[in-house]
Motif scaffolding. Structure first.
Motif, PDB file in Angstrom:
ATOM      1  N   ASP A   1       3.283  -7.474   4.166  1.00 36.02           N
ATOM      2  CA  ASP A   1       2.552  -8.408   3.299  1.00 36.02           C
ATOM      3  C   ASP A   1       1.044  -8.337   3.557  1.00 36.02           C
ATOM      4  O   ASP A   1       0.243  -8.439   2.630  1.00 36.02           O
ATOM      5  N   SER A   2       0.677  -8.169   4.819  1.00 40.26           N
ATOM      6  CA  SER A   2      -0.760  -8.096   5.150  1.00 40.26           C
ATOM      7  C   SER A   2      -1.364  -6.841   4.536  1.00 40.26           C
ATOM      8  O   SER A   2      -2.449  -6.876   3.941  1.00 40.26           O
TER       9      SER A   2
ATOM     10  N   TRP B   1      -3.816  -2.498   0.210  1.00 42.01           N
ATOM     11  CA  TRP B   1      -2.932  -1.849  -0.783  1.00 42.01           C
ATOM     12  C   TRP B   1      -3.538  -0.561  -1.341  1.00 42.01           C
ATOM     13  O   TRP B   1      -4.662  -0.565  -1.850  1.00 42.01           O
TER      14      TRP B   1
ATOM     15  N   ARG C   1      -0.177  -5.281   1.991  1.00 42.32           N
ATOM     16  CA  ARG C   1      -0.106  -5.499   0.539  1.00 42.32           C
ATOM     17  C   ARG C   1      -1.319  -6.283   0.062  1.00 42.32           C
ATOM     18  O   ARG C   1      -1.915  -5.991  -0.965  1.00 42.32           O
ATOM     19  N   GLN C   2      -1.693  -7.278   0.870  1.00 42.73           N
ATOM     20  CA  GLN C   2      -2.787  -8.163   0.471  1.00 42.73           C
ATOM     21  C   GLN C   2      -4.171  -7.545   0.702  1.00 42.73           C
ATOM     22  O   GLN C   2      -5.051  -7.666  -0.137  1.00 42.73           O
ATOM     23  N   TYR C   3      -4.340  -6.856   1.826  1.00 42.60           N
ATOM     24  CA  TYR C   3      -5.696  -6.418   2.182  1.00 42.60           C
ATOM     25  C   TYR C   3      -5.932  -4.911   2.109  1.00 42.60           C
ATOM     26  O   TYR C   3      -7.075  -4.477   2.093  1.00 42.60           O
TER      27      TYR C   3
END
Ligand code: DMJ
Length: 648
Positions: A199-200, A206, A202-204
């Motif tokens: 997720d990290s 990608w 994905r968020q920062y």
């Protein structure tokens, strides 16, 4: 231009290059191109003017010349009124009067009109061009170039469909829930850690290769050149799948479908791209059955093939994906290629030949094997450096850690992946390990078994974190070892696992250093400051997992859990997971990199350690060196294109 520096960050190699180094010459080339273009325009305007002036002269002053010359020059190229073409030099109209002559005059006249109109248009265009600024001209050139590329692409019929091949047995790809609630709880925790890492990113980060979890932005290293190929996405896919994180898997798949493009002007490491990208894509294909992964793996593999264009067929360490130009790391002894790099292609390349029907992949790796078999080996050991131009060894340095490691691993795994039919690979592995045991493996004063490094006839009593994978390799190779030494190799695996656990246990953070010594009263501890870091590497946990699978001794789950807790406590930050610079400091600083192998390997091995054995069973799957599972190919029943019957 490259700038080698000693920054041991990941994988089998050490130095780094300055990113974006290749963009400057390209820029200069573009400028030269536009200047040439302007000169050409002026020249063509001038020629057009002269040519035009000729036509504007009064008719009688040029008629004679036309009669004598133009037909001779032009008629061979003009359709004759009778439908055929005049043969070259055949002056059929000269000297004829009447109707024919009249018609011929008309033709000449209309030809002149056409030329006049053409030249006026060209003149007008040239004038317009010259009014434009350099930037406008450059933009136009760029548009033209892109158009040409697009046209070429359209003409290309696209990738040829791959031949249908039977899917190898794909079993045990999901579930694996352990019956014990406390083990299940640990497994859930590992899954949660994977979610946080993914997720990290994905968020920062990608689309970038890796993540800087503190700066919360994308990160990349020289192994991927200046590309943005989403290394973390490709490397993490199969872990997501095995953990049942299907939404995340789909998200990754979509990115790959829409964005993963290998036509980039980037100089990448052949080894790293093979183990992370090709291995990752092939594993994702076999696990999920989604064709896109297979196609992307094949497209990428084609881009790696030019790396093999060397005088010996030993590939370059790096290749430019666009130009196909290859070269070696500047730091490698005498321009050499690296054993662990050119020796870690076999598994993926055999699968590529299987899936595509193209013998080239198989032939390339078999050629490497044959060449090595013919060479003398000092003390029966394989040096880490081999010059691809001369076919001679470089510096006599042998290690089972960085620069050598996965060469030995792939010999064993080639045999396993062939359903134990590739006995040549097994024999080569056995001989190599026998020499390693004789020269490199020792017991410390404190009774710890370690694997040192052989440097020009001298044993360095130092072991790397990377070397710790060998515990698992010895255990995996125990069954099938010569002279019924299975028990011996399982024991050797257990001893290496114990030593590597000690290297973790003797630190403040309970995480292992990059390298540790067995010298001058030192036992499994790092001495130099630049060997005290931990960058989320998997090798020790990898060995715990293999030892667990072969012995079910609960201490391996215990040791794995200690490592997982330490990672969660000291490496976890709000933006993901980071490596730490000193495992002996209670107040460590971060290196601010979430390595893609943390998701591909470290978390996968931990998850499998707390799963039941029916998840990715070792009878059916063989892990590549980046922990991407590839199915066993029953090569007793399959003929690989390009293979020789003698090898089966
Ligand atoms: C991984 O990229 C692979 O395991 C490789 O073979 C060497 N080590 C790194 C992780 O430490």
């Amino acid at each position: 231009m490259t700038t080698p520096a000693l920054l041991p960050l990941s994988g089998r190699r050490i130095p780094t290059l300055s990113p974006g180094a290749s963009s400057f010459p390209h820029h200069r080339a573009t400028l030269r191109l536009s200047e040439k273009f302007i000169l050409l325009l002026i020249l063509s305007a001038f020629i057009t003017l002269c040519f035009g002036a000729f036509f504007f002269l009064p008719d009688n002053s040029k008629h004679k010349r036309f009669d004598l010359g133009l037909e001779d020059v032009l008629i061979p190229h003009i359709d004759s009124p009778k439908g055929g073409k005049h043969a070259a030099g055949q002056v059929v109209i000269h000297g004829q009067g009447g109707h024919d002559e009249h018609r011929h005059r008309e033709e000449e006249e209309s030809l002149r009109d056409k030329i006049r109109a053409d030249h006026e248009r060209a003149l007008q265009e040239a004038k317009e061009k010259l009014r434009k600024s350099r930037e406008e001209l450059q933009a136009e050139i760029q548009t033209e170039k892109s158009k040409v590329v697009e046209d070429l692409k359209k003409k290309d019929t696209g990738p040829k469909p791959l031949p249908p091949v039977p899917m190898p047995q794909v079993v045990g790809v999901s579930d694996g829930e352990p019956p014990e609630p406390d083990v299940k709880e640990k497994r859930d925790k590992i899954r949660e850690m994977m979610k946080h890492a993914w997720d990290s990113y994905r968020q920062y980060g990608w689309g970038h290769n890796e993540l800087k979890p503190l700066a919360k932005k994308g990160h990349s290293t020289n192994i991927f050149g200046n590309s943005q190929m989403g290394a973390t996405i490709v490397d993490a896919l199969d872990t997501l799948y095995i953990m049942g994180l299907h939404e995340e898997f789909k998200d990754g798949q979509e990115w790959i479908e829409q964005n993963l493009d290998f036509g980039v002007n980037a100089e990448v490491s052949v080894f790293e791209v093979n183990i992370r990208f090709i291995g990752g894509l092939l594993a994702a294909y076999y696990l999920s059955g989604q064709e896109v992964f297979k196609l992307k793996a094949v497209q990428l593999a084609e881009k790696l093939l030019p790396a093999f264009n060397t005088p010996t067929g030993i590939p370059w360490a790096m290749v430019n994906l666009k130009s196909g130009v290859g070269r070696n790391w500047g730091w490698a002894s005498a321009g050499s290629s690296i054993l662990a790099e050119f020796g870690t292609l076999h598994m993926e390349f055999v699968h590529l030949t299987y899936l595509t029907g193209n013998p080239a992949y198989y032939q390339k790796v078999m050629h490497i094997r044959k060449l090595l078999a013919k060479m003398d080996r000092p003390n029966g050991l394989y040096p880490n450096y081999l010059n691809p131009r001369t076919g001679r060894w470089g510096q006599h340095h042998t290690s089972v850690g960085g620069l050598g490691d996965s060469f030995y691993e792939y010999l064993l795994k080639a045999w396993l992946m062939s359903d134990k039919t590739d006995t040549e690979a097994r024999k080569t592995y056995d001989d190599a390990i026998e020499a390693i045991e004789r020269h490199l493996i020792r017991k410390s004063n404190g009774g710890l078994t370690f694997i040192g490094e052989w440097k020009n006839g001298h044993l360095e009593r130092k072991m790397g974190h990377l070397t710790c994978f060998a515990g698992g390799m010895f255990a995996l190779g125990a069954d099938g070892s010569p002279d019924d030494k299975a028990g011996h190799y399982l024991q050797l695996g257990a001893e290496i696992a114990h030593t590597c656990h000690e290297s973790y246990d003797r630190t403040v953070l309970k995480l292992g250093p990059e390298a540790f010594k067995f010298d001058s009263g030192l036992e499994a501890v790092a001495v130099r400051q630049n060997e005290k870091y931990y960058i989320l590497r998997p090798e020790v946990i990898e060995t715990y997992w293999y030892m667990w699978r072969f012995t079910h001794d609960p201490k391996y789950r215990q040791w794995g859990w200690e490592a997982a807790q330490a990672i969660d406590k000291y490496c976890r930050v709000s933006g993901g997971f980071s490596g730490v610079k000193d495992v002996y400091s209670s107040n460590p600083t971060y290196d601010d990199v979430q390595q893609s192998f943390f998701l591909a390997e470290t978390l996968k091995y931990l998850y499998l350690l707390f799963s039941s054995d029916n998840l990715i069973p070792l009878e059916n799957w063989v892990f590549n060196t980046e922990a991407h599972p590839l199915p066993v190919l029953h090569l007793g029943n399959i003929t690989l294109p390009g293979s020789e019957p003698a090898q089966r």
